[in-house]
Design an enzyme around this catalytic site. Structure first.
Site, PDB file in Angstrom:
ATOM      1  N   SER A 154      -2.501  10.492  -6.744  1.00  0.00           N
ATOM      2  CA  SER A 154      -2.487  11.128  -5.431  1.00  0.00           C
ATOM      3  C   SER A 154      -1.706  12.432  -5.491  1.00  0.00           C
ATOM      4  O   SER A 154      -0.873  12.647  -6.378  1.00  0.00           O
ATOM      5  CB  SER A 154      -1.833  10.182  -4.418  1.00  0.00           C
ATOM      6  OG  SER A 154      -1.520  10.833  -3.209  1.00  0.00           O
ATOM      7  N   TYR A 167       4.030   4.838  -0.316  1.00  0.00           N
ATOM      8  CA  TYR A 167       2.800   5.259  -0.982  1.00  0.00           C
ATOM      9  C   TYR A 167       3.100   6.296  -2.067  1.00  0.00           C
ATOM     10  O   TYR A 167       2.567   6.233  -3.176  1.00  0.00           O
ATOM     11  CB  TYR A 167       1.847   5.832   0.063  1.00  0.00           C
ATOM     12  CG  TYR A 167       0.494   6.228  -0.463  1.00  0.00           C
ATOM     13  CD1 TYR A 167      -0.479   5.265  -0.728  1.00  0.00           C
ATOM     14  CD2 TYR A 167       0.175   7.562  -0.677  1.00  0.00           C
ATOM     15  CE1 TYR A 167      -1.733   5.630  -1.203  1.00  0.00           C
ATOM     16  CE2 TYR A 167      -1.075   7.943  -1.146  1.00  0.00           C
ATOM     17  CZ  TYR A 167      -2.022   6.973  -1.402  1.00  0.00           C
ATOM     18  OH  TYR A 167      -3.255   7.338  -1.874  1.00  0.00           O
TER      19      TYR A 167
END
Length: 273
Positions: A154, A167
């Site tokens: 990510s 996250y």
């Protein structure tokens, strides 16, 4: 078969995608299937609709319910896949996601984030989203002497983004694990087993839509800030991932392992000035 077709062909390969019911998985599966791969989709969510779409295009696709956090279940599915579709030669670890309870916001400060939510997000993205499926399916690659694993990192792994503390930590760990596993498998088992990752920029998916768009479909301040920091000026389309994934899965990247490739419209390259 032409030179380019041979370079990027996945003919005869079995590609297994975790998180197969997701939007990004649908696009990637379609691309892999069109490149010649037999498709195996797994998820805890129903897959009938996705399988029907792929099969309607003439693609060979199988589906299995599988919890990526349950090793016994992964092992059972791995054996079924071996018998019904063949040994897995390409593993795409797409399972993952975030949850509001692990996100800092007006209704929840960093000091009030529950440990249980943070643990769930880290477990889903790191253990279920990379480590456990790799432990199980890479055994089939070791037996074959070759294979490809592609993890999903990510933008938050490159630069920790505000709010998404759990996250960001999990995806940074996925990037690190990708490099570690690439070295381990090449040195200990076979240099023809390659491990890489892609780092998608900002795509409108179930997990982040609430951060980027309001209830009326308009950009939130966060969504606007992201587009302002993306030189290409748009969110990603799922189809934008296909070319890079096929490259990483195919002979075209035979000397590429241990890398994390941003697919982000220039977001990670832009310093803001």
């Amino acid at each position: 078969m032409s030179y380019l077709e041979a370079l990027f062909s996945l003919k005869g390969k079995v590609a297994l995608l975790t998180g197969g019911a997701g939007v990004l998985a649908g696009a990637i599966a379609r691309g892999l299937g069109r490149a010649g791969a037999r498709l195996v989709l797994t998820d805890i969510h129903p897959l009938e609709g996705r399988l029907a779409e792929l099969q309607a295009e003439g693609l060979e696709a199988y589906g299995y319910r599988m919890d990526v956090l349950n090793r016994a279940e992964i092992e059972a599915v791995a054996e079924r896949v071996r018998q019904e579709a063949g040994p897995v030669s390409i593993l795409i670890n797409l399972a993952g996601g975030n949850m509001p309870e692990a996100t800092v916001g007006p209704e929840r400060s960093f000091f009030d984030l529950p440990l249980e939510a943070l643990e769930k997000v880290v477990a889903l993205n790191l253990f279920g989203g990379a480590i456990l499926p790799s432990q199980v399916f890479a055994r089939q690659m070791v037996e074959a002497g070759e294979g490809v694993i592609i993890n999903i990192s990510s933008m938050a792994a490159f630069r920790p983004l505000t709010r998404v503390v759990g996250y960001a930590a999990a995806k940074a760990a996925v990037s690190n694990f990708t490099q570690w596993l690439a070295v381990h498998l090449a040195q200990e088992y076979s240099p023809k087993i390659r491990v890489n990752a892609i780092a998608p920029g900002f795509f409108l998916t179930r997990q982040n839509r609430y951060l980027l768009l309001d209830e009326h479909g308009n950009l939130t301040p966060r969504g606007r800030a992201i587009l302002d920091h993306t030189p290409m000026g748009r969110f990603g389309d799922p189809e934008d991932l296909i070319g890079t994934v096929i490259w990483l899965a195919s002979p075209a990247s035979a000397f590429v392992t241990g890398v994390v490739v941003p697919i982000d419209g220039g977001f990670n390259a832009y310093a803001g000035v």
